[in-house]
Structures are given as C-alpha cells and as structure tokens.
Design a protein around this motif. Structure first.
Motif, PDB file in Angstrom:
ATOM      1  N   PRO A  90      -6.101  -8.667  -0.412  1.00 18.14           N
ATOM      2  CA  PRO A  90      -5.228  -8.117   0.631  1.00 18.14           C
ATOM      3  C   PRO A  90      -6.006  -8.021   1.944  1.00 18.14           C
ATOM      4  N   VAL A 108      -8.068   3.954   1.012  1.00 16.95           N
ATOM      5  CA  VAL A 108      -7.561   4.965   0.070  1.00 16.95           C
ATOM      6  C   VAL A 108      -7.253   4.288  -1.267  1.00 16.95           C
ATOM      7  N   ASN A 109      -6.529   3.162  -1.196  1.00 16.44           N
ATOM      8  CA  ASN A 109      -6.129   2.434  -2.409  1.00 16.44           C
ATOM      9  C   ASN A 109      -7.339   2.013  -3.239  1.00 16.44           C
ATOM     10  N   ALA A 167       1.441  11.904   5.853  1.00 17.04           N
ATOM     11  CA  ALA A 167       0.922  12.646   4.697  1.00 17.04           C
ATOM     12  C   ALA A 167       1.095  11.801   3.443  1.00 17.04           C
ATOM     13  N   LEU A 168       0.069  11.762   2.624  1.00 14.37           N
ATOM     14  CA  LEU A 168       0.169  11.026   1.363  1.00 14.37           C
ATOM     15  C   LEU A 168       0.585  11.933   0.218  1.00 14.37           C
ATOM     16  N   THR A 226       8.613  13.604   5.680  1.00 18.85           N
ATOM     17  CA  THR A 226       9.814  12.777   5.823  1.00 18.85           C
ATOM     18  C   THR A 226       9.660  11.733   6.928  1.00 18.85           C
ATOM     19  N   VAL A 227       8.451  11.621   7.476  1.00 18.10           N
ATOM     20  CA  VAL A 227       8.209  10.651   8.546  1.00 18.10           C
ATOM     21  C   VAL A 227       7.667   9.363   7.940  1.00 18.10           C
ATOM     22  N   GLY A 228       8.098   8.237   8.503  1.00 14.54           N
ATOM     23  CA  GLY A 228       7.515   6.957   8.101  1.00 14.54           C
ATOM     24  C   GLY A 228       8.195   6.332   6.902  1.00 14.54           C
ATOM     25  N   LYS A 229       7.751   5.106   6.620  1.00 18.54           N
ATOM     26  CA  LYS A 229       8.370   4.343   5.532  1.00 18.54           C
ATOM     27  C   LYS A 229       7.931   4.881   4.181  1.00 18.54           C
ATOM     28  N   TRP A 230       8.754   4.603   3.185  1.00 23.05           N
ATOM     29  CA  TRP A 230       8.393   4.902   1.809  1.00 23.05           C
ATOM     30  C   TRP A 230       7.701   3.677   1.213  1.00 23.05           C
ATOM     31  N   PRO A 231       6.892   3.903   0.185  1.00 24.46           N
ATOM     32  CA  PRO A 231       6.027   2.824  -0.302  1.00 24.46           C
ATOM     33  C   PRO A 231       6.759   1.528  -0.662  1.00 24.46           C
ATOM     34  N   TRP A 232       7.991   1.648  -1.129  1.00 21.43           N
ATOM     35  CA  TRP A 232       8.708   0.444  -1.579  1.00 21.43           C
ATOM     36  C   TRP A 232       9.366  -0.309  -0.423  1.00 21.43           C
ATOM     37  N   GLU A 233       9.212   0.224   0.794  1.00 16.56           N
ATOM     38  CA  GLU A 233       9.898  -0.398   1.932  1.00 16.56           C
ATOM     39  C   GLU A 233       9.060  -1.439   2.666  1.00 16.56           C
ATOM     40  N   GLY A 234       7.956  -1.872   2.077  1.00 13.56           N
ATOM     41  CA  GLY A 234       7.184  -2.950   2.684  1.00 13.56           C
ATOM     42  C   GLY A 234       6.093  -2.453   3.599  1.00 13.56           C
ATOM     43  N   VAL A 235       5.552  -3.383   4.381  1.00 10.03           N
ATOM     44  CA  VAL A 235       4.368  -3.107   5.207  1.00 10.03           C
ATOM     45  C   VAL A 235       4.481  -1.789   5.941  1.00 10.03           C
TER      46      VAL A 235
END
Lengths: 186, 146
Positions: free
Chosen positions: B60, B73-74, B120-121, B136-145
């Motif tokens: 990646p 982090v990953n 926040a993670l 509640t801010v930002g994309k969720w993990p399944w929503e791509g980049v």
C-alpha cells in the motif's frame, strides 16, 4: 467486551463496480467458510479450552476474524456501490434488491442464509482445534478460488492478504493442537 | 515450518517437526519482516509467509499525509497483534515480549499522532472534547480512501 477502532485492518479501495464479483465474495461474509463463521466458531469454543493459552489464542483469532468480516463486507459494499436497477437485473441481483434493497446480507455465494450449523463445537479441545485448522484451510482454498475469479488488482490485493491470514491462523492453531496432544490435556 | 525459519518456504505445508512441542526454546532470534513489509505480506513471521502462486503483494503506497499516518497505525497494530498471538502459544519467550512492547509503544504513538490531526479512531481519542463531535466526523472505514 469489545472495542471498535474506526479503520479497516487492511485498506480496501475498489473503484470498479462488479456485481458478479460481489455475488461470489459474499460467501466469505456469510458462507460456511466465511469470516462470520470463523469468528463465532472460535469465540464460542474458547470457554472450554483447557488452559489460559488456548483461551487467549481463540479470543485473539476470533477477534481478528471480526475485522476480516468488516473487510469482506467493505469489498462487497464497494463492488455494489452505485449499481442501477438495470445493472442489478443483468447480474441476477434483482431478487436480492427486491428483498434487501441496498443492504448486505449474510449468505453464501448461492444465496443461502448464514446458519449456526456452519460452526462446530464438541467440547473436546483437540477435536475443536482440528475443526478450526480445517476451517482455515477451507477458507484459504475459497480465497484462492476468488483470486482466480477476480481481475481487478484492487480486489485481488486484499484477497491475497486475507488468504495469507488463513495460513498464519492455521499454523497458530496447529501449534496449540500439538501442545495439547503432547500434554495429554484431554 | 516454524517462526524461526531462515528462508521463506516455497513448497506446500511442511509437516510439524517432531519433538519441538510443547516448549519451543526461548533462545535464538525471531526472524521477522519489518512492520511495513510484514503488513504488506499479511504476516510478520518470515517462516509463515507462503505466497500464492508466487504472487507479489502490492505494498500500500500512502499518497497523502493522512494515509501515511493511518498506515503507521495499521502496520504497528498488525505487528502487535501478530506478536500477541505468538505469545499466546509461547508465553515464556522474553525476546518476543520485548518485540511486542516495542510495537505497542509505536502503535500508541502512531494512533495519538493520527488522532491529533484527523478523526478519532476509538472512544479513548483525545480529540473527542469539542463540537462538532469528532466520532461522527469523516468517512467510515468501508467508504474508501480516507
């Protein structure tokens, strides 16, 4: 107790819609050798492991499988994203749409719903761990079949990664299995 | 096949080595991939890496600062988790515990740095103290980049 971290275990970014591929990958979400089956199999067996090491390993692998379930769901979600009614119909997903709309559902590649009959538990650690080793090998084989079917590198890469995890988990279970056999814990 | 194999096995699954269990000696050196490489390959244990049809993993490549920080982090959590499972089977291996605690420090640091700048993670994140509520801010993990 479980905690959620708002990230995937391994990144997935599929841009190309592919409903046929979604229909096959779904089996690793809700099929017999899928990630939900794996997770619940291990988390359910851990209560009767004979020592703390076994309880720890089944907890840790069962937990990781939940993260794999999220990865597989993400792949299916991204493969289906933005599909039109016409595209759904052409891919034979009109029946899915009629019943589920845009929701995912826990099924195998044939559409059979997930069932607890997929998971084994006989209360014998050596038998249970053998089942888990077989489950990891079956999941590895299914991921290899999916890799053969896939053409998009954005799909192949996470499938290859998940396949390697099956190899690792098999080996971890095998080591616990060997130790229990040698300790005559059963 | 074991965790200390020097070379990457190419053949099919090798038979368990007799007499090695139940206690694996806690001496010698664990043969680990660096965290980046282990994360890309799907294991940090060289002895457990078994590529499918010699398939080379795609590493990646983070393109943004955010992706780079999340990648840290990953990869450290992944390495940490691998060591945890290893230690479940071999709890007396002090060398492995030292490796584990090193990954643990790196993971905690990478997570704090990411959360300082981005979303926040988890519920422990320091940036959950102001409106709009960061969870509640930002994309969720399944929503791509991200």
């Amino acid at each position: 107790m479980w905690r959620y971290e708002k990230r995937l275990q391994y990144p997935i970014n599929i841009k190309k819609k592919d409903l046929w591929m979604a229909r096959t990958i779904i089996t690793q979400y809700g099929g017999p050798d899928g990630e939900l089956s794996a997770s619940l199999r291990y988390l359910n067996q851990r209560y009767s492991m004979p020592d703390d090491n076994g309880k720890a390993l089944l907890t840790d692998i069962g937990t990781e499988e939940l993260a794999h379930m999220e990865m597989v769901a993400t792949m299916v979600h991204q493969l289906m994203k933005g599909a039109t009614i016409e595209e759904l119909r052409e891919a034979g997903m009109d029946r899915h749409f009629a019943q589920r709309g845009n929701d995912l559902f826990l099924t195998d590649a044939f559409g059979n719903p997930w069932t607890a009959a997929y998971i084994g538990a006989v209360g014998d650690p050596v038998a249970d761990l053998s089942e888990n080793m077989a489950a990891e090998q079956k999941a590895r084989a299914v991921y290899e079949n999916l890799i053969e079917l896939a053409t998009d590198p954005a799909i192949i890469d996470p499938l290859v990664w998940l396949r390697e995890r099956e190899v690792v988990h098999f080996e971890m279970f095998r080591q616990l299995y060997d130790r229990y056999k040698n300790l005559n814990l059963i | 096949m074991n965790y200390r194999d020097k070379s990457i096995p190419t053949g099919p699954y090798s038979k368990p080595k007799p007499g090695m269990m139940p206690q694996m000696p806690a001496t010698g050196t664990l043969n680990l991939f660096p965290p980046d490489e282990g994360f890309a390959r799907g294991t940090i244990f060289r002895g457990l890496y078994e590529p499918y049809k010699k398939q080379t993993p795609i590493r990646p490549v983070p393109t943004t600062e955010r992706e780079r920080m999340l990648h840290d982090v990953n990869k450290y959590y992944f390495a940490l988790h691998e060591m945890r499972m290893y230690l479940d089977n071999f709890p007396d291996d002090q060398e492995a515990i030292n490796v584990f605690t090193n990954f643990q420090r790196n993971y905690i640091k990478a997570k704090r740095e990411y959360e300082k700048r981005y979303d926040a993670l988890d519920i422990e994140a320091a940036n959950l103290d102001t409106a709009p509520w960061n969870w509640t801010v930002g994309k969720w993990p399944w929503e791509g980049v991200m």
